[in-house]
Scaffold this motif. Structure first.
Motif: not given
Length: 261
Positions: A106-107, A145-147
């Motif tokens: 999940k981000c 929005k990064s993982m």
């Protein structure tokens, strides 16, 4: 004097024949910043895990925010708490772990919004608005929005702090939150915790080997050894003028290993 927000009364924790906590009693006042120090295996992390109900107790009682943690009232007495009761009590407490424990698939934004949406039924838009405020506070809004795999250890830990704050706990527990980080990343996480300590009235319990940070952060320091509190007091008293020989020995070794006060 305000009533303690945490009251631990004669708790014992055993793993088979091994006694990790031995009749421990302590109190924490609302808004207090408490540092727990001591050698590995002295029971510090066990206390945090017990407060988070990740471990059970072998004996004794704990009150959190005026309510029993492991026992619930019934028919004028107390009985062991059921899962529904424990779930409600857990909402009072947030915990940040040594190894982040982010959901890898999940981000960042989803990691922070998941618990409020699932456990409190917060609408997605509201959860995301609050999450972005928290990510901004820990300096991670640009990574929403990064993982997790795209983040450094320090960035992951800052996201983990935002995630714990998303449930608006009254009490925050920090378990060796910098010990898995490269040295150059430690300061960015400590800065977030300094900001939290300065800007909120949240009760905070910190287990750490960062003695300089513990000195600056804490209202009170507790030194643990073999499941007992050996010495407690204001940071200057513990770090500059420890009374107990065991505390003195521990601090000498810590300073010899390169930790600063």
């Amino acid at each position: 004097m305000a009533a303690p927000i945490i009251r631990i009364d004669s708790i014992t924790k055993r793993y088979g024949p091994l006694t990790v906590l031995d009749g421990l009693s302590m109190e924490v006042l609302p808004g207090e910043k408490l540092a727990l120090i001591g050698p590995s295996g002295s029971g510090k992390t066990t206390i945090l895990r017990i407060l988070m109900t990740l471990e059970t107790i072998s004996g004794g009682h704990i009150e959190v925010d005026g309510e029993q943690l492991y026992h619930m009232p019934r028919n004028g007495g107390l009985v062991p708490a059921d899962e529904r009761y424990l779930h409600r009590m857990r909402e009072k407490i947030g915990m940040v772990f040594q190894h982040f424990n982010l959901f890898p698939h999940k981000c960042v934004l989803d990691n922070v919004t998941l618990a409020p949406m699932l456990t409190k039924g917060v609408a997605k838009a509201e959860a995301e608005k609050r999450a972005m405020e928290l990510l901004d506070m820990v300096g991670m809004a640009d990574k929403a929005k990064s993982m997790p795999a795209q983040l450094s250890g320090g960035q992951k830990q800052r996201v983990a702090i935002a995630r714990a704050l998303a449930l608006s706990p009254k009490i925050m527990l920090f378990d060796e939150v910098t010990s898995a980080l490269d040295p150059e990343l430690v300061e960015e996480v400590l800065n977030v915790m300094r900001k939290l300590a300065a800007e909120t009235d949240m009760t905070m319990l910190l287990v750490t080997h960062e003695m300089g940070f513990a000195h600056d952060f804490a209202d009170r320091v507790l030194f643990f050894d073999r499941g007992k509190i050996v010495e407690e007091g204001k940071p200057d008293d513990i770090f500059r003028h420890p009374r107990q020989e065991r505390t003195q020995t521990f601090l000498r070794k810590i300073l010899a290993a390169g930790h600063r006060l």
